[in-house]
Write an enzyme that holds these catalytic residues in place. Sequence first.
Site, PDB file in Angstrom:
ATOM      1  N   HIS A  39       6.660   2.897   5.794  1.00 22.35           N
ATOM      2  CA  HIS A  39       5.206   3.138   5.770  1.00 22.35           C
ATOM      3  C   HIS A  39       4.833   4.026   6.960  1.00 22.35           C
ATOM      4  CE1 HIS A  39       0.895   2.577   5.807  1.00 22.35           C
ATOM      5  NE2 HIS A  39       1.000   2.173   4.562  1.00 22.35           N
ATOM      6  N   GLU A  43       2.117   8.577  -0.169  1.00 19.26           N
ATOM      7  CA  GLU A  43       0.934   8.205   0.603  1.00 19.26           C
ATOM      8  C   GLU A  43       0.640   9.294   1.638  1.00 19.26           C
ATOM      9  OE1 GLU A  43       0.086   3.701   0.468  1.00 19.26           O
ATOM     10  OE2 GLU A  43       1.277   4.111   2.231  1.00 19.26           O
ATOM     11  N   SER A  79      -6.417   5.378   0.176  1.00 24.76           N
ATOM     12  CA  SER A  79      -7.839   5.292  -0.210  1.00 24.76           C
ATOM     13  C   SER A  79      -8.060   5.178  -1.717  1.00 24.76           C
ATOM     14  CB  SER A  79      -8.633   6.484   0.336  1.00 24.76           C
ATOM     15  OG  SER A  79      -8.695   6.409   1.746  1.00 24.76           O
TER      16      SER A  79
HETATM   17  P1  13P Z   1      -5.700   2.265   2.050  1.00 28.88           P
HETATM   18  O1  13P Z   1      -5.746   1.925   0.576  1.00 28.88           O
HETATM   19  O2  13P Z   1      -6.466   1.298   2.897  1.00 28.88           O
HETATM   20  O3  13P Z   1      -6.046   3.684   2.298  1.00 28.88           O
HETATM   21  O4  13P Z   1      -4.175   2.075   2.511  1.00 28.88           O
HETATM   22  C1  13P Z   1      -3.179   2.630   1.761  1.00 28.88           C
HETATM   23  C2  13P Z   1      -1.881   2.166   2.279  1.00 28.88           C
HETATM   24  O5  13P Z   1      -1.504   2.496   3.399  1.00 28.88           O
HETATM   25  C3  13P Z   1      -1.082   1.288   1.418  1.00 28.88           C
HETATM   26  O6  13P Z   1       0.217   1.172   1.913  1.00 28.88           O
END
Ligand code: 13P
Length: 233
Positions: free
Chosen positions: A85, A157, A194
């Site tokens: 992550h 992501e 998001s």
């Molecule tokens: P958000 O949905 O809060 O932007 O976070 C995404 C995330 O990092 C999931 O691993």
Amino acid sequence: MIVALNNKCNLTKEEFIPYQKELEEIKTSAKLIWCASNIYLGMMNNSNLAIGAQNVNSKNSGAYTGEISAEQLKSLNVKYCIVGHSERREYQHESNEEINNKIKQLLKEDIIPILCVGEQKKDRDNHQEEQIITTEVLEAIKDLSEEEKNKIIIAYEPIWAIGTGLIPTTEEITKIIDVIKNLLPSNKVLYGGSANENNVEELKKVSNIDGYLLGGISLKPEKLKIFLKKLEK
Ligand code: 13P
């Protein structure tokens, strides 16, 4: 569709218990993977949701104070684990090599890694996003057999989209998922950053997507229910 929930470092025990009840009552045809904090994994054994962790030690069990091994995760019935992550890459300085070792540990225990990849805003501004994603994927799957590679779920992501309310265009997401699927044609690819109940209809237009990795709204079961309902329409 896969919908993975990343609770990140949230929920006290008092908050976790009612949250768990609400989550377990959700009806959906999506496959829910629930990645809670490690301290709760042992309390999720009777859950009808698939259990996921958010991190794993890059080495076997042993003298690694504060770490949790893939073997330990397996003993708690953990079936999935997020690796790489961007928050760990940034705050814990996780390298692609360490992420590759974590993936190997997980696969040894039959736990499916959810590998996160994504570019920073400056990389996108410099049109480097495809190169960054390609490097992150290739280094993470280094030395794995075809069979092992096929087991991994990838989550695209973009770092600039996480927790900011910003999302890439559907065309931008489609293009990156294509880049990933060119490297790993039989793997599932999720989008995260998001994603919420207000933009799910837009995100659904991404034709090559296999699911989502949700941060913020994973903590709000009411909003999550709306997200899942709109996903199914
Ligand atoms: P958000 O949905 O809060 O932007 O976070 C995404 C995330 O990092 C999931 O691993």
